[in-house]
Design a protein around this motif. Structure first.
Motif, PDB file in Angstrom:
ATOM      1  N   TYR A 191       0.842  -1.189   0.000  1.00  0.00           N
ATOM      2  CA  TYR A 191       0.000   0.000   0.000  1.00  0.00           C
ATOM      3  C   TYR A 191       0.886   1.252   0.000  1.00  0.00           C
ATOM      4  O   TYR A 191       1.897   1.319   0.708  1.00  0.00           O
ATOM      5  N   LEU A 244      -1.751   6.265   1.536  1.00  0.00           N
ATOM      6  CA  LEU A 244      -2.966   5.535   1.909  1.00  0.00           C
ATOM      7  C   LEU A 244      -2.902   5.102   3.368  1.00  0.00           C
ATOM      8  O   LEU A 244      -3.887   5.215   4.114  1.00  0.00           O
ATOM      9  N   TYR A 298      -9.587   5.179  -0.354  1.00  0.00           N
ATOM     10  CA  TYR A 298      -8.885   4.042  -0.950  1.00  0.00           C
ATOM     11  C   TYR A 298      -8.806   4.199  -2.464  1.00  0.00           C
ATOM     12  O   TYR A 298      -7.739   4.010  -3.075  1.00  0.00           O
TER      13      TYR A 298
END
Length: 333
Positions: free
Chosen positions: A194, A198, A217
């Motif tokens: 990720y 984020l 997201y």
């Protein structure tokens, strides 16, 4: 040089499957899980024969590269060569090319959602496949084979979804360090961690409704190529505008299940097991059920992000210090 994971860190059991924790709208024991397992060394027809040898069933050949088996002990099983070209119109040149590419294009087994009690049966099937020549991701640097675990979500409400997203984001680097990714998979495009931005947002805004978290997201996660792909859950559970946003940009089917993409499948190695990989996911859900743990991880992450000298490569160490303070590695639910 980064030091190895501290030796006192408990390992993930290979010989038993931890139960999912109880939270959300559904009974933990009733939640089902789908598996997608990739390997080479066996054709779809050979794989189908091994599957029916263990589970029975009726083979239905859809094409030279796609087989469905109905009425097995574990329900419907699909076996296919994992390439878009395998679904194209047949011609001799294409088929010859696909057959030559089998060393790097995996055969894939896809199950229907299984009960948690059936996961052990799939481990036995993997042993059968390895015995007959199935090969995993470490046998060739170009073999980007993985395994996907698709656990049914505990519910469609914020409390069932957002804590899992936050726990995974904050624990991902620690999980990756605990079981380093095979070099062949690091070069592939579907094991990206990720983005830090984020994780920043998930750490900071954990009290938002799920659709607001989904918007974050979609704004900050670049595609499906992450260990936890949330897009199917968004399409299934979000409001229509968010679901439509995903459908417009990508071909994603909604389903009420997490898409947990494991970076390699070492089916031919005796120290690899579905159980250990499943237990890694259960650990994430256990953490999600401990708000104090997730908040402590979030605070530690945000504190480190403010330090100019801190680097993400070392985040797993700080996460480890937090995680050690909680009873996550236990056999009871």
């Amino acid at each position: 040089m980064i030091a190895p994971m501290p030796p006192s860190l408990p390992s993930f059991p290979h010989d038993r499957f931890w139960p999912l924790p109880q939270y959300g709208e559904k009974s933990a024991t009733s939640r089902r899980v789908g598996l997608e397992i990739e390997f080479s060394g066996l054709t779809e027809a050979q794989t189908a024969k091994i599957v029916t040898g263990r589970f029975g069933g009726d083979i239905r050949t859809q094409s030279p590269y796609e087989v469905e088996i109905e009425n097995t002990e574990i329900g419907k099983v699909k076996i296919e060569l994992d390439s878009a070209y395998a679904k194209a119109d047949r011609n001799a040149v294409l088929d010859a090319g696909l057959d030559l590419a089998r060393s790097v294009i995996p055969t894939e087994i896809v199950t229907q959602p299984l009960s948690q009690g059936q996961l052990g049966l799939m481990q036995s099937l993997c042993a059968d496949l390895a015995k007959h020549g199935a090969q995993g991701s470490r046998t060739n640097l170009l073999r980007g084979f993985g395994m996907h675990i698709n656990p049914e979500i505990a519910g469609q409400d914020t409390e069932s979804i957002v804590p899992v997203m936050r726990a995974y984001a904050l624990m991902e680097d620690w999980l990756r360090e605990a079981d380093p990714i095979d070099p062949s998979r690091r070069m592939m495009p579907f094991v990206d961690p990720y983005p830090s931005r984020l994780i920043d947002a998930l750490a900071r805004y954990g009290d938002l409704p799920k659709d607001e978290v989904f918007r974050i997201y979609l704004d900050l996660a670049d595609g499906r190529n992450h260990g936890l792909d949330v897009l199917p859950v968004i399409v299934e559970t979000a409001d229509a505008s968010l679901a439509d946003r995903v459908r417009r940009n990508r071909q994603v089917k909604g389903r009420p299940a997490w898409h947990y993409r494991l970076p390699d499948c070492r089916i031919d190695e005796p120290d690899w097991s579905i159980a250990a990989e499943w237990n890694r996911w259960v650990l994430v859900e256990r953490a999600a059920c401990m708000p104090e743990l997730v908040e402590e991880l979030a605070e530690a992450w945000l504190k480190r992000r403010k330090e100019l000298t801190s680097i993400r490569l070392e985040w797993w160490r700080a996460a480890d210090e937090v995680i050690r303070g909680y009873d996550l590695f236990r056999d009871k639910p």
